[in-house]
Design a protein around this motif. Sequence first.
Motif, PDB file in Angstrom:
ATOM      1  N   LYS A 130       0.797  -1.235   0.000  1.00  0.00           N
ATOM      2  CA  LYS A 130       0.000   0.000   0.000  1.00  0.00           C
ATOM      3  C   LYS A 130       0.831   1.288   0.000  1.00  0.00           C
ATOM      4  CE  LYS A 130      -3.821  -2.355   0.068  1.00  0.00           C
ATOM      5  NZ  LYS A 130      -4.682  -2.457  -1.141  1.00  0.00           N
TER       6      LYS A 130
ATOM      7  N   ALA B 194       1.212   0.066   4.715  1.00  0.00           N
ATOM      8  CA  ALA B 194       1.505   1.486   4.858  1.00  0.00           C
ATOM      9  C   ALA B 194       0.240   2.279   5.179  1.00  0.00           C
ATOM     10  CB  ALA B 194       2.135   2.017   3.572  1.00  0.00           C
ATOM     11  N   LYS B 195       0.430   3.450   5.723  1.00  0.00           N
ATOM     12  CA  LYS B 195      -0.685   4.358   5.959  1.00  0.00           C
ATOM     13  C   LYS B 195      -1.253   4.831   4.620  1.00  0.00           C
ATOM     14  CE  LYS B 195       1.604   6.016  10.162  1.00  0.00           C
ATOM     15  NZ  LYS B 195       2.277   7.165  10.810  1.00  0.00           N
ATOM     16  N   PRO B 196      -2.483   5.286   4.569  1.00  0.00           N
ATOM     17  CA  PRO B 196      -3.070   5.751   3.307  1.00  0.00           C
ATOM     18  C   PRO B 196      -2.177   6.785   2.620  1.00  0.00           C
ATOM     19  CG  PRO B 196      -4.771   5.607   4.975  1.00  0.00           C
ATOM     20  CD  PRO B 196      -3.466   5.352   5.686  1.00  0.00           C
TER      21      PRO B 196
ATOM     22  N   GLU C 116       0.852   6.772   1.927  1.00  0.00           N
ATOM     23  CA  GLU C 116       2.201   6.961   2.455  1.00  0.00           C
ATOM     24  C   GLU C 116       3.223   6.786   1.333  1.00  0.00           C
ATOM     25  OE1 GLU C 116       4.952   5.761   6.290  1.00  0.00           O
ATOM     26  OE2 GLU C 116       3.216   4.515   5.794  1.00  0.00           O
TER      27      GLU C 116
ATOM     28  N   ASN D  76       9.075   7.602   2.557  1.00  0.00           N
ATOM     29  CA  ASN D  76       9.110   7.316   3.999  1.00  0.00           C
ATOM     30  C   ASN D  76       9.885   6.038   4.283  1.00  0.00           C
ATOM     31  OD1 ASN D  76       7.471   9.555   4.202  1.00  0.00           O
ATOM     32  ND2 ASN D  76       5.856   8.553   5.369  1.00  0.00           N
TER      33      ASN D  76
ATOM     34  N   MET E 262       9.097   5.796   8.079  1.00  0.00           N
ATOM     35  CA  MET E 262       8.175   4.661   8.194  1.00  0.00           C
ATOM     36  C   MET E 262       8.580   3.802   9.387  1.00  0.00           C
ATOM     37  SD  MET E 262       7.131   1.909   5.280  1.00  0.00           S
ATOM     38  CE  MET E 262       5.479   1.255   5.314  1.00  0.00           C
ATOM     39  N   ASP E 263       7.605   3.325  10.111  1.00  0.00           N
ATOM     40  CA  ASP E 263       7.854   2.508  11.289  1.00  0.00           C
ATOM     41  C   ASP E 263       8.132   1.074  10.865  1.00  0.00           C
ATOM     42  OD1 ASP E 263       8.079   1.464  13.788  1.00  0.00           O
ATOM     43  OD2 ASP E 263       5.963   1.629  14.332  1.00  0.00           O
TER      44      ASP E 263
END
Length: 445
Positions: free
Chosen positions: A92, A412-414, A416, A420, A443-444
Amino acid sequence: MIIIKKHLSRRTFLRGAFGASMALPLLDAMIPALTAQSRTAAAAPFRFGVVYMPCGVFPDTWHPEQTGSDFVFKPVMQPLEGFRNQLVTISKLKAPWGESVHVGASSSFLNGVGPVVSREATGDAFGQVQSKKTVDQYIADAVAGDSPLHSIEVGTEDMGTAAGACDGFPCTIFDTLAWREDTRPLPVSINPRVTFERMFGETGSAEYRAARLSEKQSLLDSVTQETAKLKNVLGAPDRAILDEYLSNIRQVEQQLDRMESRLNTLTGTPDSPIGLPEAFDDHMTVTYDLMHLALQGDISRVFTFMIGHEPTDRSYAHIGVSDTHHSISHHGNDAEKLAKYAKIGTYQVVKFNEFLEKLKATPDGDGNLLDHSLMYWGSGMSNGNLHDRSNPPAILVGGAHGRLKGNRHIVAKPDEPTANLLLAIAQMAGAEVEKFGPSTGRMDL
């Protein structure tokens, strides 16, 4: 208790004929007696490698359905299941478009922005192509140390194997993943012989190369006496490590010789040795083997491997796909073409897996090469049929000196950006960088 232990410099070289210079792998003799390995200059260094595949991967054949740990591998990624505990796959993410349908995918892969053409400047600056320094170069600045080569950039094809325009850019940009500076791209070397000679210090004029080739003397033959002297002062474990390294060099030399023999390239005095493999699978194998040697011998700690450029006209007849990779990526949702698209991706993952197996089998300090490396494999798009920049394949493999926790599928976040992920990779390697293009934070991982 009396401890007698000779201390070799980490930068001990074996010198051969025609200017050859053979770096050595990390040996126990390079670590002072009774010194904790992690606290010496000879401690195993951090390595970073990038493998880029063009034309994307169809998401349904790649990304797992489950998030977190113990996910089920999809067919194209499945050959890597044996490395689950040192693998993180990310879905994502959003890759950038850049200024080009194709060149933006590969050229932005490692910096999140891709190249731009200066249209507002005047004079010599007008039309100049610029980009941004890439993550591999930031990492090389942090980890290269005294390694002979700051970084290595390799591939298997250049724009000479593709027809058509270059989206308004100089065609060399299609052959570039890495940028040393904003105006300094680092095009890939597609010639394994040239890469080998660069790694072992044998490059030079046409006459110089012709003299070396006429001798038909291998690198190992040229350092026989120095090798024998070195072995006399090494313990049994170090001799085993050195023997394996020498064996790997011999194998690569023999591969190159067989390729050149088939192509009859050892005649005349060309401007540079040709050495291009006749078969694509040979080319893939020897290039990965060269990168293995580069890491094993600490010749370079950073490499980028561009499997092909985006508009590639490469076919995969050796695995039953006679169509070109680029044309198959425009599958139009045809079932037969989708199957071929997946077959090409799977083949490339199998080759990557073979490389990882070699890293894992190679001792390095208190572990193996894979334990002390971070490998980034991916593409600049997902569904090649649409040149889709959403949800591209991205996997990290390796121990990264204990900095990467494996067996995870991260969503991933939306929206992202891939930038990152680049930021997280850079900081994991100890590189001092705070932002990549459109990055919104680390990114974590």
